[in-house]
Motif scaffolding. Structure first.
Motif, mmCIF file in Angstrom:
data_model
loop_
_atom_site.group_PDB
_atom_site.id
_atom_site.type_symbol
_atom_site.label_atom_id
_atom_site.label_comp_id
_atom_site.label_asym_id
_atom_site.label_seq_id
_atom_site.Cartn_x
_atom_site.Cartn_y
_atom_site.Cartn_z
ATOM 1 N N VAL A 33 6.401 39.358 100.334
ATOM 2 C CA VAL A 33 6.126 40.433 99.376
ATOM 3 C C VAL A 33 6.050 41.778 100.090
ATOM 4 N N ALA A 34 5.412 41.819 101.262
ATOM 5 C CA ALA A 34 5.317 43.081 102.005
ATOM 6 C C ALA A 34 6.699 43.603 102.373
ATOM 7 N N PHE A 35 7.561 42.721 102.861
ATOM 8 C CA PHE A 35 8.905 43.137 103.259
ATOM 9 C C PHE A 35 9.705 43.596 102.051
ATOM 10 N N ALA A 36 9.694 42.793 100.980
ATOM 11 C CA ALA A 36 10.484 43.133 99.797
ATOM 12 C C ALA A 36 10.002 44.427 99.156
ATOM 13 N N THR A 37 8.684 44.633 99.146
ATOM 14 C CA THR A 37 8.134 45.863 98.563
ATOM 15 C C THR A 37 8.591 47.086 99.337
ATOM 16 N N CYS A 38 8.439 47.045 100.651
ATOM 17 C CA CYS A 38 8.841 48.194 101.475
ATOM 18 C C CYS A 38 10.355 48.369 101.467
ATOM 19 N N MET A 39 11.088 47.287 101.383
ATOM 20 C CA MET A 39 12.549 47.375 101.309
ATOM 21 C C MET A 39 12.972 48.131 100.057
ATOM 22 N N GLY A 40 12.359 47.813 98.916
ATOM 23 C CA GLY A 40 12.692 48.523 97.686
ATOM 24 C C GLY A 40 12.303 49.987 97.734
ATOM 25 N N ALA A 41 11.112 50.287 98.261
ATOM 26 C CA ALA A 41 10.654 51.674 98.322
ATOM 27 C C ALA A 41 11.520 52.507 99.268
ATOM 28 N N ILE A 42 11.905 51.939 100.389
ATOM 29 C CA ILE A 42 12.745 52.670 101.345
ATOM 30 C C ILE A 42 14.145 52.875 100.778
ATOM 31 N N THR A 43 14.663 51.885 100.071
ATOM 32 C CA THR A 43 15.976 52.042 99.448
ATOM 33 C C THR A 43 15.964 53.180 98.438
ATOM 34 N N LEU A 44 14.912 53.269 97.630
ATOM 35 C CA LEU A 44 14.785 54.391 96.700
ATOM 36 C C LEU A 44 14.743 55.721 97.435
ATOM 37 N N ARG A 45 14.012 55.745 98.527
ATOM 38 C CA ARG A 45 13.838 56.982 99.283
ATOM 39 C C ARG A 45 15.127 57.433 99.964
ATOM 40 N N GLU A 46 15.894 56.494 100.485
ATOM 41 C CA GLU A 46 17.060 56.840 101.292
ATOM 42 C C GLU A 46 18.335 57.025 100.472
ATOM 43 N N THR A 47 18.359 56.551 99.236
ATOM 44 C CA THR A 47 19.576 56.607 98.425
ATOM 45 C C THR A 47 19.559 57.830 97.524
ATOM 46 N N SER A 48 20.668 58.531 97.466
ATOM 47 C CA SER A 48 20.757 59.678 96.574
ATOM 48 C C SER A 48 20.688 59.209 95.126
ATOM 49 N N PRO A 49 20.128 60.015 94.216
ATOM 50 C CA PRO A 49 19.886 59.562 92.840
ATOM 51 C C PRO A 49 21.120 59.001 92.133
ATOM 52 N N GLU A 50 22.282 59.621 92.338
ATOM 53 C CA GLU A 50 23.461 59.181 91.586
ATOM 54 C C GLU A 50 24.046 57.865 92.094
ATOM 55 N N LEU A 51 23.498 57.327 93.196
ATOM 56 C CA LEU A 51 24.023 56.092 93.764
ATOM 57 C C LEU A 51 23.021 54.946 93.730
ATOM 58 N N ARG A 52 21.847 55.174 93.191
ATOM 59 C CA ARG A 52 20.799 54.151 93.277
ATOM 60 C C ARG A 52 21.174 52.862 92.562
ATOM 61 N N GLY A 53 21.780 52.978 91.403
ATOM 62 C CA GLY A 53 22.175 51.768 90.682
ATOM 63 C C GLY A 53 23.180 50.951 91.467
ATOM 64 N N ARG A 54 24.181 51.604 92.054
ATOM 65 C CA ARG A 54 25.221 50.880 92.773
ATOM 66 C C ARG A 54 24.713 50.311 94.094
ATOM 67 N N VAL A 55 23.885 51.065 94.803
ATOM 68 C CA VAL A 55 23.335 50.554 96.062
ATOM 69 C C VAL A 55 22.447 49.342 95.804
ATOM 70 N N HIS A 56 21.623 49.426 94.774
ATOM 71 C CA HIS A 56 20.766 48.286 94.451
ATOM 72 C C HIS A 56 21.595 47.086 94.018
ATOM 73 N N ALA A 57 22.644 47.329 93.228
ATOM 74 C CA ALA A 57 23.506 46.231 92.796
ATOM 75 C C ALA A 57 24.228 45.598 93.980
ATOM 76 N N THR A 58 24.673 46.426 94.926
ATOM 77 C CA THR A 58 25.332 45.899 96.117
ATOM 78 C C THR A 58 24.387 45.022 96.922
ATOM 79 N N THR A 59 23.160 45.493 97.099
ATOM 80 C CA THR A 59 22.178 44.713 97.849
ATOM 81 C C THR A 59 21.877 43.402 97.140
ATOM 82 N N THR A 60 21.693 43.468 95.822
ATOM 83 C CA THR A 60 21.419 42.255 95.057
ATOM 84 C C THR A 60 22.579 41.277 95.155
#
Length: 481
Positions: A372-399
């Motif tokens: 849970v600690a890893f997954a939580t920080c992974m999601g928060a860092i992904t939000l922080r590092e990804t530009s707003p217009e790419l968040r859906g695609r980056v998250h989909a790629t990771t998933t």
């Protein structure tokens, strides 16, 4: 480690995953869905998430929906086996049907999410479609027309709706939650997944006993409907400015390119894929190893899995607090080191039964918190590092990557066990998961030591004059004549 990473709600997830601030309707629309919500005046602290209406609604909706899904994981297969006498091949297809939509539509779902100006309507529609699909199972059973193909079709529909929901939910969280509280929000979502993993199977067994398996699926339909109604009452305004879209293929490629070229996102993706591959290889032989090699009673295996869920709750509570003090990067760096601890302990474990159970209970609880600690920080860092217009695609790629590799890991674990035996495969999985540490610790997430500041000694005026005179003579000497 019985659990893999899920990228929900946002990661899982693990898989999973994994995983909401109140903004009044009178507040002005943000210029971007993914921008921070309007905040109180400077110096005014934000209220805790548990006191924010919209976060409570979103968290409750996800918890109810996930718990309903856990019920169906038992009720639908039981329906196929006990009432429809499904063959092993049919059961295999039914099991695979839940993950097929991730492979077929996972990448496209991110591109669709990034094209939307509002994400919540799509989330509500997905929940309603899932509700209708689940409700057809008891109706078809009562009418006498239910068969295995029907169950497979329902699994595909619900799986596809779930893929679209997760793609839209990830940027939606960024719209609702203030940046300073996103890690805490992610931890809350993963805590709900832990609750569902602990309570879901028990609730499913009770409902199947009381209502029969097909009618127990009604609990899932009701959960999806409740989730849709709760999402409908969220007041946070949405107004996303979609990224310019050229074509579905180019949009998907852009998400892929960003995920593998951005140093931090590439490290998170590589670590997630590595962890899930070897975690699923371990899961493939886990039950056989626990029963045949370690001699653990069947009833106690369920207790160990429940302890992993309890550890997830503790991990969510600690992560939200540790990240505020030390930051998400440090929590991620430390948590990834402890990932192999349970698998390594299982592979090396010998001795009397009480010792085995004690050590397994401890490592299972710790691993639940680490995941849970890893997954939580992974999601928060992904939000922080990804530009707003790419968040859906980056998250989909990771998933797509971390969920798609699960099947390969399961196959690899089974075949290796046939060739090498159970214990060697367990130790190989522990070593393989340890490789995820390399991805994280060689990335920019690792803090670099700062060079000590050395005060500059003032230069004597005579030295400054001599250097200036020398420079003037050199310039004169080499100047064109």
């Amino acid at each position: 480690m019985k659990r893999s990473l899920h990228n929900s709600p946002a990661p899982a997830q693990p898989a999973t995953t994994s995983s909401d601030t109140t903004i009044t309707t009178s507040a002005p629309f943000p210029t971007d869905l993914n921008a921070a919500p309007p905040t109180p005046p400077a110096g005014t602290p934000l209220p805790p998430l548990r006191k924010q209406r919209d976060y409570r609604l979103l968290w409750t909706a996800r918890t109810i929906s996930v718990t309903g899904s856990e019920v169906s994981k038992l009720a639908i297969p039981l329906t196929a086996v006990t009432l429809l006498t499904a063959s092993p091949s049919q059961m295999g297809i039914l099991t695979a049907a839940a993950s097929v939509p991730v492979l077929l539509f996972g990448l496209q779902s991110g591109a669709i999410a990034d094209r939307l100006t509002r994400h919540r309507p799509l989330m509500i529609a997905c929940e309603l479609v899932s509700c209708a699909a689940a409700a057809t199972i008891p109706i078809a059973w009562l009418l006498g027309v239910l068969n295995v193909i029907w169950l497979i079709a329902v699994a595909l529909v619900i799986g596809t709706a779930g893929v679209l929901f997760k793609a839209a939910n990830f940027p939606h969280v960024a719209a609702v939650v203030d940046p300073s509280q996103r890690t805490e929000a992610m931890a809350g979502f993963h805590a709900s997944y832990s609750v569902a993993s602990v309570s879901g199977p028990g609730l499913a067994g009770l409902l199947v006993q009381l209502l029969t398996a097909p009618l127990a699926v009604l609990a899932e339909a009701f959960a999806f409907l409740t989730s849709a109604l709760l999402l409908r009452t969220i007041r946070t305004p949405e107004h996303n400015t979609p990224a310019p879209s050229k074509s579905m293929w180019r949009d998907v490629v852009e998400g892929l390119r960003t995920s593998v070229t951005h140093p931090v996102l590439r490290a998170l993706l590589g670590a997630g894929v590595t962890i899930n591959f070897f975690a699923m290889a371990y899961t493939a032989v886990y039950m056989l190893y626990m029963l045949n090699t370690l001699g653990i009673p069947k009833a106690l295996i369920g207790v160990l899995i429940a302890l992993s869920g309890a550890g997830g709750l503790l991990g969510a509570w600690l992560t939200s607090r540790l990240s505020k003090r030390y930051g998400e990067n440090r929590v991620l760096l430390i948590s990834v080191i402890f990932f192999p601890i349970e698998i390594l302990a299982v592979g090396l474990l010998t001795g009397p039964l009480w010792w085995k159970l004690s050590l397994l209970a401890l490592t299972s609880t710790i691993t639940g918190g680490i995941v849970v600690a890893f997954a939580t920080c992974m999601g928060a860092i992904t939000l922080r590092e990804t530009s707003p217009e790419l968040r859906g695609r980056v998250h989909a790629t990771t998933t797509f990557a971390v969920q798609g590799v699960l099947a390969l890991g399961g196959l690899a674990g089974g075949f290796l066990a046939e060739l090498l035996g159970l214990r060697p495969v367990i130790l190989i999985c522990a070593a393989g998961i340890a490789l995820s540490t390399i991805w994280i610790w060689t990335s920019p997430l690792r803090p670099h030591p700062r060079r000590p500041f050395l005060p500059r000694t003032p230069e004597p005026p005579t030295a400054s004059f001599a250097r200036s005179a020398t420079h003037l003579l050199e310039t004169k000497r080499h100047s064109p004549r």
